[in-house]
Design an enzyme around this catalytic site. Structure first.
Site, short mmCIF file in Angstrom:
data_model
loop_
_atom_site.label_atom_id
_atom_site.label_comp_id
_atom_site.label_asym_id
_atom_site.label_seq_id
_atom_site.Cartn_x
_atom_site.Cartn_y
_atom_site.Cartn_z
N SER A 128 0.83 -1.20 0.00
CA SER A 128 0.00 0.00 0.00
C SER A 128 0.88 1.27 0.00
O SER A 128 1.72 1.43 -0.88
CB SER A 128 -0.96 -0.05 1.19
N ASP A 261 -9.68 -3.71 -5.73
CA ASP A 261 -9.01 -2.89 -4.71
C ASP A 261 -9.54 -1.46 -4.81
O ASP A 261 -9.33 -0.78 -5.83
CB ASP A 261 -7.50 -2.92 -4.93
N HIS A 290 -6.90 -6.08 -0.49
CA HIS A 290 -5.86 -5.06 -0.26
C HIS A 290 -5.14 -5.33 1.06
O HIS A 290 -3.91 -5.30 1.11
CB HIS A 290 -6.51 -3.67 -0.25
#
Length: 314
Positions: A128, A261, A290
């Protein structure tokens, strides 16, 4: 149902070195031999919340996949983990805060410079916003010997314009104090009650023990303040993809986008692939979320090892 697996192993070291003035939780599976000029190291940069114990199962599986020959280290973001009771939170100059997104990047630069021998061959794994931090790290420290950098579910552009970002941005901008205040109230309930709440929330999920323990940090208002403060900066600062400065890094990058996502949608995968047709840009076909560390750590770690083992062993 929840997983009852608890990771307790003699080869994992947990420590709180002071980095950028902040006691920072670092996990180490395996150690580096400072006299060995052929050291190789996996370094994990987390998403947000940047609580490295969320990644314990992932790190443990990755270390086992190498037959415990390649150390796997991970570093939390500054301020995202409750510090031991015998350590006090430092007073930080707001003009040089390590808790902004830029401050967190500089925090990782300091860690690499101060704690990893210069000759070490690095395999960087970001998740991320950790992917954005990795690309900035590589730009700022071109002398690093990076074999590969894996960007998992990368939020490296237009976070605030993503479906989740459009919802989160106004909340973080104007109502961040509510989450901090709520965690302050909950911080007074007994530890066992906190754990009961976490177990109840994840009762229908197959969550590893390390992730359940990690959630206890979210009852600490100091941590919640730093987590949401960083997130606010992410929404405002991670804008259009800087393709010019990213292009020289492409031969060493692997992008792994989620198929569903809401932080980095498939349209971002498609535009990245058009920008860098020569790049290694992959779309998940396994249904991983995610927040893969909650239910897919083992599968993802084994997948990552299969992808990277040739670069390491050769």
């Amino acid at each position: 149902m929840m997983s009852s697996k608890t990771l307790t192993c003699s080869y994992m070291k947990s420590d709180f070195p002071v980095i950028s003035g902040v006691p920072t939780h670092v996990l180490k599976y395996g150690q580096l031999d400072n006299s060995n000029s052929k050291n190789t190291l996996f370094l994990i940069i987390p998403g947000n919340p940047g609580i490295i114990t969320f990644y314990e199962e992932f790190m443990d599986t990755l270390y086992a996949a190498s037959n415990q020959t390649i150390p796997v280290w991970g570093i939390s973001h500054a301020g995202h983990v409750s510090i031991p009771h015998d350590i006090k939170w430092p007073k930080i100059d707001k003009a040089h805060s390590p808790y902004t997104l830029q401050g967190q990047i500089e925090h990782k630069i300091s860690f690499v410079r101060e704690h990893i021998p210069q000759h070490t061959k690095l395999i960087l794994i970001g998740h991320s916003i950790g992917c954005y931090i990795i690309t900035e790290l590589m730009k700022c420290l071109p002398e690093l010997h990076v074999l590969k950098a894996l960007l998992m579910f990368p939020t490296i552009e237009r976070i605030g314009s993503s479906p989740s970002g459009r919802l989160a941005t106004p909340l973080l901008q104007y109502l961040r104090w509510i989450s901090v205040g709520f965690s302050y109230v909950l911080s007074y309930i007994p530890q066992q009650a906190k754990r009961t709440l976490i177990d109840w929330y994840f009762a229908k999920c197959n969550i590893p023990e390390c992730a359940l323990r990690s959630c206890l940090n979210l009852f600490d208002p100091v941590c919640v303040d730093k987590i949401t403060y960083m997130a606010k900066h992410e929404m405002l600062e991670v804008l259009d993809l800087d393709s010019v400065s990213l292009k020289p890094l492409i031969p060493r990058l692997i992008f792994y986008f989620g198929a569903n996502d809401h932080w980095c949608p498939v349209s971002y995968f498609e535009s990245t692939r058009k920008l860098f047709p020569e790049g290694d840009i992959r779309l998940c076909n396994q249904g991983y979320e995610h927040a893969f560390v909650l239910e897919s750590s083992v599968d993802c770690a084994n997948m990552v090892w299969e992808w990277l083992k040739d670069d390491i062993l050769n």
